[in-house]
Design a protein around this motif. Structure first.
Motif, PDB file in Angstrom:
ATOM      1  N   MET A   1       0.838  -1.166   0.000  1.00 55.13           N
ATOM      2  CA  MET A   1       0.000   0.000   0.000  1.00 55.13           C
ATOM      3  C   MET A   1       0.894   1.244   0.000  1.00 55.13           C
ATOM      4  SD  MET A   1      -3.110   0.752   2.314  1.00 55.13           S
ATOM      5  CE  MET A   1      -3.491   1.279   3.569  1.00 55.13           C
ATOM      6  N   PRO A   2       0.670   2.170  -0.913  1.00 52.48           N
ATOM      7  CA  PRO A   2       1.519   3.370  -0.956  1.00 52.48           C
ATOM      8  C   PRO A   2       1.252   4.259   0.258  1.00 52.48           C
ATOM      9  CG  PRO A   2      -0.262   3.544  -2.543  1.00 52.48           C
ATOM     10  CD  PRO A   2      -0.336   2.160  -1.965  1.00 52.48           C
ATOM     11  N   VAL A   3       2.292   4.915   0.699  1.00 52.61           N
ATOM     12  CA  VAL A   3       2.189   5.850   1.821  1.00 52.61           C
ATOM     13  C   VAL A   3       2.388   7.261   1.283  1.00 52.61           C
ATOM     14  CG1 VAL A   3       3.208   6.601   4.000  1.00 52.61           C
ATOM     15  CG2 VAL A   3       3.046   4.160   3.474  1.00 52.61           C
ATOM     16  N   ILE A   4       1.435   8.111   1.559  1.00 57.25           N
ATOM     17  CA  ILE A   4       1.541   9.508   1.148  1.00 57.25           C
ATOM     18  C   ILE A   4       1.770  10.324   2.416  1.00 57.25           C
ATOM     19  CG2 ILE A   4       0.388  11.461   0.050  1.00 57.25           C
ATOM     20  CD1 ILE A   4      -1.308   9.347  -1.488  1.00 57.25           C
ATOM     21  N   PRO A   5       2.983  10.847   2.590  1.00 58.03           N
ATOM     22  CA  PRO A   5       3.276  11.589   3.824  1.00 58.03           C
ATOM     23  C   PRO A   5       2.527  12.916   3.882  1.00 58.03           C
ATOM     24  CG  PRO A   5       5.118  11.718   2.327  1.00 58.03           C
ATOM     25  CD  PRO A   5       4.101  10.794   1.684  1.00 58.03           C
ATOM     26  N   LEU A   6       2.446  13.448   5.084  1.00 57.52           N
ATOM     27  CA  LEU A   6       1.855  14.766   5.269  1.00 57.52           C
ATOM     28  C   LEU A   6       2.665  15.785   4.500  1.00 57.52           C
ATOM     29  CD1 LEU A   6       1.291  14.576   9.117  1.00 57.52           C
ATOM     30  CD2 LEU A   6      -0.433  14.312   7.335  1.00 57.52           C
ATOM     31  N   GLY A   7       2.025  16.859   4.130  1.00 57.29           N
ATOM     32  CA  GLY A   7       2.715  17.896   3.375  1.00 57.29           C
ATOM     33  C   GLY A   7       2.437  19.272   3.943  1.00 57.29           C
ATOM     34  N   ILE A   8       3.099  20.253   3.395  1.00 60.50           N
ATOM     35  CA  ILE A   8       2.921  21.640   3.804  1.00 60.50           C
ATOM     36  C   ILE A   8       2.869  22.516   2.566  1.00 60.50           C
ATOM     37  CG2 ILE A   8       4.112  21.318   6.012  1.00 60.50           C
ATOM     38  CD1 ILE A   8       6.537  22.723   4.701  1.00 60.50           C
ATOM     39  N   HIS A   9       2.434  23.740   2.747  1.00 60.72           N
ATOM     40  CA  HIS A   9       2.459  24.733   1.673  1.00 60.72           C
ATOM     41  C   HIS A   9       3.762  25.512   1.830  1.00 60.72           C
ATOM     42  CE1 HIS A   9      -1.672  23.994   0.441  1.00 60.72           C
ATOM     43  NE2 HIS A   9      -1.965  23.925   1.734  1.00 60.72           N
ATOM     44  N   THR A  10       4.753  25.178   1.024  1.00 61.82           N
ATOM     45  CA  THR A  10       6.081  25.768   1.192  1.00 61.82           C
ATOM     46  C   THR A  10       6.065  27.289   1.049  1.00 61.82           C
ATOM     47  OG1 THR A  10       6.590  25.340  -1.135  1.00 61.82           O
ATOM     48  CG2 THR A  10       7.311  23.685   0.480  1.00 61.82           C
ATOM     49  N   GLU A  11       5.147  27.817   0.249  1.00 62.61           N
ATOM     50  CA  GLU A  11       5.095  29.272   0.064  1.00 62.61           C
ATOM     51  C   GLU A  11       4.756  30.001   1.369  1.00 62.61           C
ATOM     52  OE1 GLU A  11       1.089  27.550  -1.095  1.00 62.61           O
ATOM     53  OE2 GLU A  11       3.153  27.100  -1.630  1.00 62.61           O
ATOM     54  N   ALA A 116      13.659  33.729  12.402  1.00 65.92           N
ATOM     55  CA  ALA A 116      14.516  32.624  12.858  1.00 65.92           C
ATOM     56  C   ALA A 116      15.748  32.408  11.991  1.00 65.92           C
ATOM     57  CB  ALA A 116      13.704  31.336  12.931  1.00 65.92           C
ATOM     58  N   ASP A 117      16.817  31.975  12.676  1.00 64.62           N
ATOM     59  CA  ASP A 117      18.050  31.562  12.002  1.00 64.62           C
ATOM     60  C   ASP A 117      18.214  30.048  12.020  1.00 64.62           C
ATOM     61  OD1 ASP A 117      19.208  34.226  11.482  1.00 64.62           O
ATOM     62  OD2 ASP A 117      19.332  34.346  13.670  1.00 64.62           O
ATOM     63  N   ILE A 118      17.670  29.415  13.056  1.00 66.52           N
ATOM     64  CA  ILE A 118      17.773  27.966  13.258  1.00 66.52           C
ATOM     65  C   ILE A 118      16.437  27.469  13.783  1.00 66.52           C
ATOM     66  CG2 ILE A 118      18.882  26.138  14.636  1.00 66.52           C
ATOM     67  CD1 ILE A 118      21.341  27.966  14.849  1.00 66.52           C
ATOM     68  N   PHE A 119      16.033  26.283  13.360  1.00 68.13           N
ATOM     69  CA  PHE A 119      14.845  25.654  13.926  1.00 68.13           C
ATOM     70  C   PHE A 119      15.291  24.493  14.803  1.00 68.13           C
ATOM     71  CE2 PHE A 119      11.829  22.195  13.963  1.00 68.13           C
ATOM     72  CZ  PHE A 119      10.762  22.834  14.560  1.00 68.13           C
ATOM     73  N   CYS A 120      14.690  24.376  15.984  1.00 73.82           N
ATOM     74  CA  CYS A 120      15.056  23.303  16.909  1.00 73.82           C
ATOM     75  C   CYS A 120      13.799  22.673  17.505  1.00 73.82           C
ATOM     76  CB  CYS A 120      15.930  23.868  18.025  1.00 73.82           C
ATOM     77  SG  CYS A 120      16.464  22.631  19.217  1.00 73.82           S
ATOM     78  N   VAL A 133       6.739  19.953  11.771  1.00 78.45           N
ATOM     79  CA  VAL A 133       7.513  21.184  11.952  1.00 78.45           C
ATOM     80  C   VAL A 133       8.931  21.129  11.378  1.00 78.45           C
ATOM     81  CG1 VAL A 133       6.127  22.203  13.794  1.00 78.45           C
ATOM     82  CG2 VAL A 133       7.974  20.629  14.367  1.00 78.45           C
ATOM     83  N   PRO A 134       9.617  19.990  11.372  1.00 78.24           N
ATOM     84  CA  PRO A 134      10.917  20.001  10.680  1.00 78.24           C
ATOM     85  C   PRO A 134      10.775  20.314   9.182  1.00 78.24           C
ATOM     86  CG  PRO A 134      10.815  18.124  12.145  1.00 78.24           C
ATOM     87  CD  PRO A 134       9.431  18.729  12.098  1.00 78.24           C
ATOM     88  N   LEU A 135       9.695  19.858   8.569  1.00 82.71           N
ATOM     89  CA  LEU A 135       9.461  20.194   7.160  1.00 82.71           C
ATOM     90  C   LEU A 135       9.257  21.697   6.992  1.00 82.71           C
ATOM     91  CD1 LEU A 135       6.998  17.384   5.992  1.00 82.71           C
ATOM     92  CD2 LEU A 135       9.493  17.448   5.818  1.00 82.71           C
ATOM     93  N   GLU A 136       8.527  22.286   7.939  1.00 82.33           N
ATOM     94  CA  GLU A 136       8.310  23.727   7.883  1.00 82.33           C
ATOM     95  C   GLU A 136       9.638  24.466   8.040  1.00 82.33           C
ATOM     96  OE1 GLU A 136       3.750  23.680   9.677  1.00 82.33           O
ATOM     97  OE2 GLU A 136       5.418  24.103  11.026  1.00 82.33           O
ATOM     98  N   GLY A 137      10.485  23.989   8.942  1.00 85.51           N
ATOM     99  CA  GLY A 137      11.806  24.593   9.117  1.00 85.51           C
ATOM    100  C   GLY A 137      12.627  24.531   7.846  1.00 85.51           C
ATOM    101  N   MET A 138      12.605  23.383   7.197  1.00 85.42           N
ATOM    102  CA  MET A 138      13.351  23.240   5.944  1.00 85.42           C
ATOM    103  C   MET A 138      12.767  24.146   4.866  1.00 85.42           C
ATOM    104  SD  MET A 138      14.324  19.204   5.767  1.00 85.42           S
ATOM    105  CE  MET A 138      13.050  18.442   6.783  1.00 85.42           C
ATOM    106  N   ALA A 139      11.424  24.241   4.812  1.00 85.84           N
ATOM    107  CA  ALA A 139      10.778  25.114   3.828  1.00 85.84           C
ATOM    108  C   ALA A 139      11.146  26.572   4.057  1.00 85.84           C
ATOM    109  CB  ALA A 139       9.257  24.941   3.882  1.00 85.84           C
ATOM    110  N   ALA A 140      11.399  26.934   5.324  1.00 82.39           N
ATOM    111  CA  ALA A 140      11.809  28.303   5.649  1.00 82.39           C
ATOM    112  C   ALA A 140      13.297  28.525   5.356  1.00 82.39           C
ATOM    113  CB  ALA A 140      11.507  28.604   7.122  1.00 82.39           C
TER     114      ALA A 140
END
Length: 187
Positions: A1-11, A116-120, A133-140
């Motif tokens: 079964m395919p897994v579709i991970p959660l996503g974010i709006h990078t913009e 922010a300069d760093i996400f933790c 939230v790590p995805l959001e940090g990377m998108a930022a």
């Protein structure tokens, strides 16, 4: 079964240099200060205990002589938890300026991410099955520092998208002691 991970709006996490400057100005942060962002529920028992992050930031401030600002952008379930966070920060990381922003308010989240300069996020509970939230940090466009825990291991490759900090759990056989301490209101 395919897994579709959660996503974010990078913009939602793309900020111009001018937006970043204004966000820092609104928070009273100057260019010589390094801003570390934690975002999410502010709950030491149900999300992430801040002790390790506070200790790491205090050690970093002392070692580098850099002015550090920690933004905790989220929400507290009650005043007791809010006071506990405040007392802990003052005791454990007195060299770090801590700002609290209400993460339920869009404009506050934008100020947090924009400055922010760093996400933790050093999550330490079994509820963190994915961790958006790590995805959001990377998108930022921020370097991310996360615990090597549960769902964070799936979104952050250590040394690639960020850094994963080793996690440990109580050794087998400790659960009765921990349960007792919790039931007695000690922990």
């Amino acid at each position: 079964m395919p897994v579709i991970p959660l996503g974010i709006h990078t913009e939602d996490f793309a900020f111009t240099s001018q937006q970043k400057r204004k966000a820092r100005e609104r928070l009273g942060v100057n260019n010589s200060e390094l801003v570390v962002l934690y975002t999410g529920r502010l709950s030491f028992h149900a999300k992430a205990h801040p002790l390790q992050m506070y200790q790491a930031l205090e050690a970093s401030a002392k070692k580098t002589s850099k002015k550090l600002v920690l933004i905790e952008c989220g929400w507290f379930a009650n005043h007791y938890i809010q006071d506990a966070f405040s007392i802990a920060a003052k005791k454990v990381c007195p060299s770090v300026r801590v700002l609290n922003l209400d993460g339920r308010i869009q404009k506050e989240r934008e100020k947090a991410w924009g400055s922010a300069d760093i996400f933790c996020s050093l999550s330490d509970n079994i509820q963190e099955t994915f961790g958006i939230v790590p995805l959001e940090g990377m998108a930022a466009g921020l370097p991310v520092v996360v615990s090597d825990w549960n769902g964070y291991k799936d979104s952050v490759a250590d040394g690639v998208e960020g850094f994963r900090i080793p996690s440990i759990a109580p050794e087998s056989g400790m659960e009765a002691d921990l349960a007792y301490r919790h039931a007695m209101g000690i922990d």
